[in-house]
Each structure stands twice: as C-alpha cells, then as structure tokens.
Design an enzyme around this catalytic site. Structure first.
Site, PDB file in Angstrom:
ATOM      1  NE  ARG A 138      -0.753   1.631   3.782  1.00  0.00           N
ATOM      2  CZ  ARG A 138       0.335   2.347   4.066  1.00  0.00           C
ATOM      3  NH1 ARG A 138       1.496   1.761   4.345  1.00  0.00           N
ATOM      4  NH2 ARG A 138       0.290   3.661   4.053  1.00  0.00           N
ATOM      5  N   GLY A 139       0.182   2.419  -0.038  1.00  0.00           N
ATOM      6  CA  GLY A 139       0.902   3.695  -0.084  1.00  0.00           C
ATOM      7  C   GLY A 139       1.248   4.009  -1.531  1.00  0.00           C
ATOM      8  NE  ARG A 176      -6.271   0.869  -2.081  1.00  0.00           N
ATOM      9  CZ  ARG A 176      -5.665   1.451  -1.036  1.00  0.00           C
ATOM     10  NH1 ARG A 176      -4.384   1.241  -0.796  1.00  0.00           N
ATOM     11  NH2 ARG A 176      -6.350   2.252  -0.241  1.00  0.00           N
ATOM     12  CD  GLN A 184      -4.025   2.735   6.723  1.00  0.00           C
ATOM     13  OE1 GLN A 184      -4.717   3.149   7.655  1.00  0.00           O
ATOM     14  NE2 GLN A 184      -4.538   2.489   5.534  1.00  0.00           N
ATOM     15  CG  ASP A 232      -3.004   7.988  -1.733  1.00  0.00           C
ATOM     16  OD1 ASP A 232      -2.889   8.452  -0.584  1.00  0.00           O
ATOM     17  OD2 ASP A 232      -2.721   6.808  -2.019  1.00  0.00           O
ATOM     18  CE  LYS A 285      -5.613   5.761   4.184  1.00  0.00           C
ATOM     19  NZ  LYS A 285      -6.567   4.890   3.441  1.00  0.00           N
TER      20      LYS A 285
HETATM   21  C1  LIG Z   1       3.620   8.330   0.550  1.00  0.00           C
HETATM   22  S1  LIG Z   1       2.297   7.594   0.980  1.00  0.00           S
HETATM   23  C2  LIG Z   1       1.011   8.770   0.738  1.00  0.00           C
HETATM   24  C3  LIG Z   1      -0.279   8.105   0.804  1.00  0.00           C
HETATM   25  O1  LIG Z   1      -0.282   7.013  -0.080  1.00  0.00           O
HETATM   26  C4  LIG Z   1      -0.615   7.676   2.227  1.00  0.00           C
HETATM   27  O2  LIG Z   1      -0.650   8.795   3.049  1.00  0.00           O
HETATM   28  C5  LIG Z   1      -1.933   7.011   2.185  1.00  0.00           C
HETATM   29  O3  LIG Z   1      -2.942   7.661   2.210  1.00  0.00           O
HETATM   30  C6  LIG Z   1      -1.939   5.554   1.998  1.00  0.00           C
HETATM   31  O4  LIG Z   1      -3.220   5.030   2.006  1.00  0.00           O
HETATM   32  P1  LIG Z   1      -3.417   3.445   1.994  1.00  0.00           P
HETATM   33  O5  LIG Z   1      -4.906   3.288   1.917  1.00  0.00           O
HETATM   34  O6  LIG Z   1      -2.829   2.916   3.239  1.00  0.00           O
HETATM   35  O7  LIG Z   1      -2.726   2.947   0.739  1.00  0.00           O
END
Ligand SMILES: CSC[C@@H](O)[C@@H](O)C(=O)COP(=O)(O)O
Length: 380
Positions: free
Chosen positions: A64-65, A98, A212, A253, A264
């Site tokens: 993820r991320g 996603r 997270q 994202d 997020k």
């Molecule tokens: C550098 S990571 C930035 C975002 O991807 C992070 O803050 C985030 O929102 C991740 O969401 P996730 O749903 O855990 O994939």
C-alpha cells in the site's frame, strides 16, 4: 492465470526489513512483499507468483501507499511478462485494483509501455520481459532517490518556515519506508529532522479505520528510535489548541492540476485545523503523484471501502465475532460511510514538497513548472 501465493516468516532483525523485492526462484520469478496487514505483530513475507495474487495484496493493503503501489504495479507487469501471461490483461487488472493513488496506473503503464516498445522492435518474449523488468527496477531506484531529495527539500523548507527551532511534527497515515523504494515521503522528512537532532516529537495519528498510523508509522518511528506519541485522530484538535504542533507533514495519493491533494481520510480536517491555528500544512510527494490530467480535486475518484472496516475492530474490546474476522462494535447492519481518502483544497496547503523542489508562495514555483523540471518518464 494460476493463482498461488504462500507466506513465510522472516527474521525479526530490524535491518533485515525488506518491503518489496523481485526473486528468481527455480520455478520462476516471484514478487516478495512484506505483508503490511500483519505489522507490527509479525514481519511476514507474502510471495506473489502471479498477477491475481498481487491484485489481492493491493486490495487488502498488504502492499500500500502511493509510491509503493506504483513500484508494485510495475513489477506486476514484469511478472506477467516473465511468466508468459497476457500483459495487456495483467496491466488492466493491476491498474483497476485501487482507484485513487495515481502512482499505481503510472507504474503499470510505464512498465507495460517498455514491454510493448521492446516487442515492437522485434524483441522475443524473453527480451521484452527483460525490458519490462529493467523498467520496473528503474522506477524502484528513482523512487528511492526521490525520497532522499524530498527529505532534503522538506527539511530546508521547515528551516525556512520555522527557523532555528526543534519541531513537534504531526503526521497522518503511513508515509515511511513501507510505502517507498527509499525512506518514504512525509516520514522521510521527519526522519531527517530526527537525524539532525531537531525532532522534539512526532505526533502519530492512529488513522482510523485501518490504523496505518498506529500499526505502521509507530512501528517505523520505534525502529528508528524517534521520539513519538500516538494519538486518536479526534485528539488532534486539542493538540493544536495546546500549541503542541509546529507543522503537519502528510503524503499524497493524487495531486490534481489545481494543487488539491487526495490523501488518507482525515487529512482534510487536519488542514482545516492547521489553517485555524496558523500551523504550516505541508504535503510531501514525488512528482509521480502529480496528475496534471485531473484538472480539479473534485474530480478525483475516492475509493470507498467495505463498511466492515468501520463496524468491526480487530483490537480487543468488541462484543462478538464479525464476518470480517474482527469484533463487531456497531448495531448489526449499521449503514457506513467509509471513504479511504479525502481531498484537501490548495488554499489550505502551505507547500507541496517534491523531489524536484517545493511549490509554495515562498518559492513562487507552480505545479506545471515543477513537472516540467521532472525527469519522470512520459507515458500515454
Ligand atoms: C507516501 S504515501 C502517501 C499516501 O499514499 C498515504 O498517506 C496514504 O494515504 C496511503 O493510504 P493506503 O490506503 O494505506 O494505501
């Protein structure tokens, strides 16, 4: 496509942490991921032998991320090519796993483009697969380098905005080594501040509903010996009111052309709080997260996730077992609103830090100019 994955425990030595790697096994190549759903309790590897296994890992947030999703998507295409699967079909499955993080589609299309370019030049399947793998590796390396540069630019910006002081920084979700080829985005800035001896405290939002912050950022902060405290998302307001936050650092994202930022869920309320309390709100993301093709933040597709993530908790304290494996903490059948992200408009953002520099009223640099500077590979 055959669908097979396996799990193997890895050593508990912190320096052995490996977030994502390509392995050549006698039975064929595999993509090995650190299963983030099992952290911080266990460091367990998830071995993806094919694209459906990787898609499942993406959907369940085992990987993820935003930046790491791009890297994983790129390797996923290379995996399909190396194992002789239909690359176009694999790319479609991966890209659709996603919707919000623009990096996923970027990584997938970039590696698929390299594969097709090699094939068009008359390369055989093995050579085209090698070209795909080389492109995935290049993306991986570039992301590591981008991390370093974001950390440099981010710390310089903090010094400019808040000269000569130690910082109490608030962060949300997880933006460290677990999301990147390097040390991350926002977290990498905090880590560099820590290494400079200037981090007074990293405030870590737990980040409901999937935690997270509590599970992953606290884990990374502890591994790095940082001074940190965990708080519930709803405690942030009182922390600002007490004057305990010097700056907010978050990742992204997708950044739209109007400078608004999807990140997020819970990021937008932090930006509102920061504005009210005159605290800098800083977004740290590589240029691969900028989507100049999306004109406005209001057009960004926000992933809606299962209501079970809200009605059930996996920590002790629930009252009964739920279908999702957690304890049910809401009335049976409770309707749920569970967006994975929210969008913060640009007027609430003090600066966006990328590997190419900083966009802010201070630097006077805009998004388009920054993307033009970027050596990012252009893909259709
Ligand atoms: C550098 S990571 C930035 C975002 O991807 C992070 O803050 C985030 O929102 C991740 O969401 P996730 O749903 O855990 O994939």
């Amino acid at each position: 496509m055959a669908d097979q994955d396996a799990q193997t425990p890895v050593g508990s030595e912190p320096s052995a942490l490996s977030v994502l790697r390509w392995d050549e096994l006698p039975e064929g190549p595999v993509l090995v991921l650190l299963d983030q759903t099992r952290l911080p309790a266990e460091e367990v590897e998830l071995v993806c032998t094919d694209v459906p296994a990787l898609v499942r890992a993406i959907r369940t947030l085992a990987v993820r991320g935003a930046p790491l999703l791009g890297i994983a998507g790129g390797y996923g295409v290379a995996l399909a090519a190396a194992r002789g699967y239909d690359v176009a079909e694999a790319a479609g499955l991966l890209e659709g796993a996603r919707p919000t993080a623009v990096n996923l589609g970027y990584g997938v299309r970039r590696v698929a483009t390299a594969y097709w370019a090699a094939a068009e030049k008359g390369a055989g399947g093995t050579e085209a697969a090698a070209a795909a793998l080389a492109e995935a590796r290049a993306l991986h390396r570039e992301d590591a380098r981008a991390s370093e540069r974001m950390a440099e630019h981010g710390t310089a910006l903090l010094e400019e905005l808040l000269p000569g002081q130690g910082y109490q920084l608030l962060t949300h979700c997880n933006t460290g080594a677990l999301v990147s080829g390097g040390e991350g985005t926002a977290f990498a800035v905090a880590l560099r501040v820590h290494r400079q001896g200037r981090l007074r405290r990293l405030w870590v939002d737990e980040t409901r509903p999937l935690l997270q912050g509590a599970r992953l950022t606290a884990y990374e902060a502890a591994r790095n010996g940082m001074a940190y405290s965990l708080l519930t998302d709803s405690a942030a307001g009182s922390l600002f009111a007490a004057g305990e936050v010097d700056a907010v650092l978050i990742g992204a994202d997708r950044i739209a052309a109007d400078g608004s930022v999807a990140n997020k869920v819970g990021s937008y309320p932090l930006a509102v709080l920061a504005k009210y309390h005159h605290v800098p709100f800083i977004v740290v993301a590589p240029t691969t997260t900028v989507d100049m093709g999306t004109a406005e933040g209001t057009s960004i597709i926000v992933e809606q996730r299962s209501g079970q993530e809200v009605t059930e908790v996996t920590s002790p304290g629930g009252v009964s077992e739920g279908a999702g494996g957690g304890k049910v903490v809401a009335p049976l059948g409770a309707p749920v609103y569970n967006p994975a992200f929210d969008v913060t408009p640009s007027e609430l953002i003090t600066a966006i830090v990328t590997e190419e520099g900083v966009i802010s009223p201070v630097t006077g640099v805009g998004l388009a100019e920054l993307c033009a500077r970027s050596s990012q590979v252009t893909i259709s």
